[in-house]
Enzyme design. Structure first.
Site, mmCIF file in Angstrom:
data_model
loop_
_atom_site.group_PDB
_atom_site.id
_atom_site.type_symbol
_atom_site.label_atom_id
_atom_site.label_comp_id
_atom_site.label_asym_id
_atom_site.label_seq_id
_atom_site.Cartn_x
_atom_site.Cartn_y
_atom_site.Cartn_z
ATOM 1 C CE LYS A 208 1.430 -72.230 3.147
ATOM 2 N NZ LYS A 208 1.598 -70.869 2.593
ATOM 3 C CD GLU A 214 6.202 -81.413 -9.283
ATOM 4 O OE1 GLU A 214 6.234 -80.629 -10.237
ATOM 5 O OE2 GLU A 214 5.406 -81.297 -8.314
ATOM 6 N N GLY A 271 6.062 -70.283 0.032
ATOM 7 C CA GLY A 271 7.140 -71.244 -0.154
ATOM 8 C C GLY A 271 8.497 -70.611 -0.406
ATOM 9 N NE ARG A 272 7.199 -65.967 -4.630
ATOM 10 C CZ ARG A 272 5.924 -66.345 -4.679
ATOM 11 N NH1 ARG A 272 5.622 -67.641 -4.564
ATOM 12 N NH2 ARG A 272 4.957 -65.472 -4.842
ATOM 13 C CD GLU A 357 6.730 -69.663 -7.508
ATOM 14 O OE1 GLU A 357 6.881 -70.634 -8.271
ATOM 15 O OE2 GLU A 357 6.819 -69.742 -6.271
ATOM 16 C CG HIS A 388 36.572 -67.720 -18.125
ATOM 17 N ND1 HIS A 388 37.684 -67.523 -18.915
ATOM 18 C CD2 HIS A 388 36.896 -67.221 -16.903
ATOM 19 C CE1 HIS A 388 38.642 -66.947 -18.201
ATOM 20 N NE2 HIS A 388 38.182 -66.749 -16.965
ATOM 21 C CE LYS A 508 1.264 -77.705 -8.259
ATOM 22 N NZ LYS A 508 1.449 -76.881 -7.036
#
Length: 531
Positions: A208, A214, A271-272, A357, A388, A508
Site C-alpha cells: 500500500k 520485507e 491490508g487484511r 490484528e 491427529h 518495524k
C-alpha cells in the site's frame, strides 16, 4: 463510552447473572429439553447453513446478547461503515472495503465523493491486464508468453490472495503458475525463483505504501534476478515484467514500473481487508476475470445480508455475539477455525490475521485501558489432519475452546467414498465435542474399570457449523465476508478501533534502527541485542 463503561451497561450485568444460571447447563440437557433445537438455532439462506445449536446458549441468552448489541448502537455503527464515515478513528480514515465489491450500482461516498467510478476503473484495468496475459498477448521482453506470476507482499497483501488462490485452485488456469513470496528470509524468494525462467516470469509487488521493508527487499532481489537473467535485454525488463499494487504511485514509478502497470489501492482499504481490491490481481490471473467477479458477488451478498438483515437473523452478528459470550463470560481465551476442506488449509492463517490484528487491542476508543477481554487467540488447521494433532486437547484437555467447523456437502473432486468419510468426520467431531461420552456410556460399552477415567469425555465444548453446498468462488467470498463482519461487530461491542494496527509498527521501527546500526558497523548498540 469508556472501556469500563461496557461492563457497567445494564445488558452486561444481566448477562453476568444469566451466565451464573447457566453454569450447570450442558449441551446434552439443552438438546434433551428441546427436540427442535437444531432448527431453532440455525439459519439457512440460499446455499449456506449456519448451525449454532451446539453453542452454550438458550433463547434467553440470545435475547440478552441482542440487547447488548443494541446498547452498543450496533445498527448505527454498521451503517456508519457503509456510509463511508471515518470509523478508523486513530488514522481518521473510512474503512470501506465493501466498496471494492459493491456490485449493486449504488454510489458509495468518501468525503462527499462517490468512489465507485474509481473502483470500476480498477476492475477494468485488472480485466484488461489479465486477459492479455491469459490470452498470450502480453509478452515478456524476449517475446515469450508469461507463464509464472510471483506475488510479492506481506500480511494482507499476501495472506488474502494466497488463501483465495489455494482455495480456488480447482478453477485456475494450470498453464499460469502463481507463487507467493512474503518472508524477508532470503530462502523464501530464492526457493520460489529456483528453476523459473526470467523471460516467462511476471512479478506483482503489492504494498500500500510501497515502503514495507520485507516487500521492498524481496522486490529488489527479484529485480536483480530478472535483470541478470535477461541480459542484454534488461534495460526495459522491469517495466515489462513488473506490476505494482499501491497507493504510492510515485514510489512504484521510481522503482521502474510505468504508471499504466500500477494498480491503485486506496487509503480506506485496510491490508487484511484488501483481497477484493487490486491486491487480488494474482487471484484474477489464475482464475480469470469472471471467476474473480463471482467471488466478489459472494462477498457482496454477505455485505448486503449484514447491512439489511435484522440482528436476530444476521449471521455475522450472531457469530460475533457468540464470541463475546464465550470469551467474556465463559472465559475462553482462544478459538479454533477447523475447515474440513484441503483447499481451505490457509484459511485459519488468514482469519488469524484478520481477527488478531483487528481486535488485539487493550485500549478503547477513548484511549483508556479496557477492563475486559478483547480479541481472542485464533488458530486451527484443516480437518482431518487436525484430528491427529491437537483435537486430543479439545476433547480431554483442561481448556474451554470454542470452534468453528466449516464444510461442503459436495466435493469438487469426487473420489470413491472420500467425501462421505470427510463429512462423517466433520459431523462426528461436532457431536463428540458437544456431548462427549459419559461414564455410564463407557461402562455400557464394556470399557474396563481402570480405563473408564481415560475413556470418558466431558463434552460441552461449543461449536458452530458453517456448511455450504460447494466450494466455489461465490461461496468463498461469502465465507470470508462473514468473518470480516464478525470481527467488526466484536470491535463495536468491545468499543475498540478494529481498523488500525499500531502494534505492528513498534517492531518495524526498531528493526529499521537496528538495521542501520548493523549496516554501519556490524553491531547494535541495544543492550538486549546479541550482536
Amino acid at each position: 463510552m469508556a472501556g469500563k463503561g461496557l461492563t457497567s451497561l445494564a445488558p452486561w450485568a444481566v448477562l453476568v447473572e444469566h451466565h451464573r444460571e447457566m453454569q450447570s447447563v450442558s449441551l446434552r440437557d439443552l438438546f434433551a429439553a428441546d427436540k427442535e433445537r437444531g432448527e431453532k438455532f440455525s439459519l439457512k439462506p440460499g446455499g449456506l447453513c449456519f448451525d449454532y445449536s451446539k453453542q452454550l446458549v438458550t433463547t434467553e441468552t440470545m435475547k440478552l446478547l441482542f440487547d447488548l448489541a443494541r446498547a452498543r448502537n450496533l445498527a448505527d455503527e454498521i451503517e456508519a461503515m457503509f456510509r463511508g464515515d471515518k470509523i478508523n478513528g486513530t488514522e481518521e480514515r473510512a474503512a470501506l472495503h465493501v466498496a471494492c465489491r459493491n456490485l449493486s450500482g449504488t454510489p458509495i461516498f468518501v468525503d462527499g465523493r462517490d468512489v465507485m467510478p474509481e473502483v470500476r476503473a480498477v476492475w477494468q484495468q485488472m480485466k484488461g491486464c489479465v486477459q492479455e496475459i491469459r490470452g498470450g498477448r502480453r509478452l515478456g521482453i524476449s517475446a515469450k508468453p508469461i507463464k509464472n506470476v510471483v506475488n510479492i507482499g506481506i500480511g494482507g497483501s499476501d495472506l488474502g490472495p494466497r488463501l483465495a488462490f489455494g482455495a480456488l485452485r480447482f478453477y485456475a488456469d494450470r498453464d499460469i503458475r502463481v507463487y507467493f513470496v512474503s518472508n524477508v528470509d532470503g530462502a523464501d524468494i530464492s526457493e520460489t525463483l529456483h528453476g523459473l525462467d526470467p523471460a516467462e516470469t511476471l512479478f506483482i509487488v503489492a504494498s500500500k505504501t510501497f515502503s514495507t521493508q520485507e516487500t521492498l527487499a524481496n522486490a529488489e532481489t527479484a529485480r536483480r534476478w530478472l535483470v541478470d537473467g535477461l541480459k542484454p535485454l534488461s534495460l526495459k525488463a522491469v517495466d515489462r515484467h513488473f506490476l505494482a499494487v499501491t497507493q504510492n504511485m510515485e514510489a512504484a514509478e521510481a522503482f521502474g514500473i510505468e504508471r499504466e502497470n500500477i494498480f491503485k489501492i486506496w487509503e480506506w482499504v485496510g491490508g487484511r481487508y484488501s483481497l477484493t481490491s487490486a491486491v487480488g490481481l494474482p487471484v484474477m490471473m489464475a482464475l480469470g476475470y469472471e471467476h474473480f467477479m463471482e467471488m466478489l458477488r459472494g462477498f457482496h451478498s454477505i455485505d448486503t445480508h449484514f447491512r439489511s438483515t435484522p440482528l436476530e437473523g444476521n449471521i455475522p452478528v450472531i457469530m460475533a455475539l457468540l464470541g463475546v459470550w464465550n470469551h467474556n463470560f465463559w472465559g475462553a481465551e482462544t478459538y479454533a477455525i477447523l475447515p474440513y476442506s484441503y483447499y481451505l488449509q490457509d484459511f485459519p492463517a488468514h482469519i488469524q490475521q484478520l481477527d488478531m490484528e483487528s481486535n488485539g487491542k487493550s485500549v478503547d476508543r477513548q484511549g483508556r485501558e479496557v477492563d475486559y477481554q478483547t480479541g481472542p487467540i485464533v488458530w486451527g488447521a484443516a480437518g482431518t489432519n487436525g484430528q491427529h494433532t491437537f483435537y486430543q486437547m479439545l476433547h480431554q484437555g483442561t481448556r474451554f475452546i470454542p470452534s468453528d467447523l466449516i464444510g461442503f456437502t459436495e466435493s469438487l473432486l469426487p473420489l470413491a467414498d472420500h467425501q462421505q468419510k470427510l463429512l462423517a468426520n466433520l459431523f462426528a467431531q461436532a457431536e463428540a465435542l458437544a456431548f462427549g461420552k459419559s461414564r455410564e456410556e463407557a461402562i455400557a460399552e464394556g470399557v474396563p474399570g481402570k480405563l473408564i477415567p481415560y475413556k470418558t469425555f466431558p463434552g460441552n465444548q461449543p461449536t458452530s457449523l458453517l456448511l455450504f453446498d460447494r466450494l466455489t468462488p461465490f461461496s468463498l467470498g461469502q465465507l470470508i465476508a462473514l468473518y470480516e463482519h464478525k470481527v467488526f461487530v466484536q470491535g463495536v461491542i468491545w468499543n475498540i478501533y478494529s481498523f488500525d494496527q499500531w502494534g505492528v509498527e513498534l517492531g518495524k521501527t526498531l528493526a529499521n534502527k537496528i538495521l542501520a546500526e548493523l549496516e554501519s558497523n556490524g553491531n547494535s548498540t541495544l543492550k538486549s541485542s546479541p550482536y
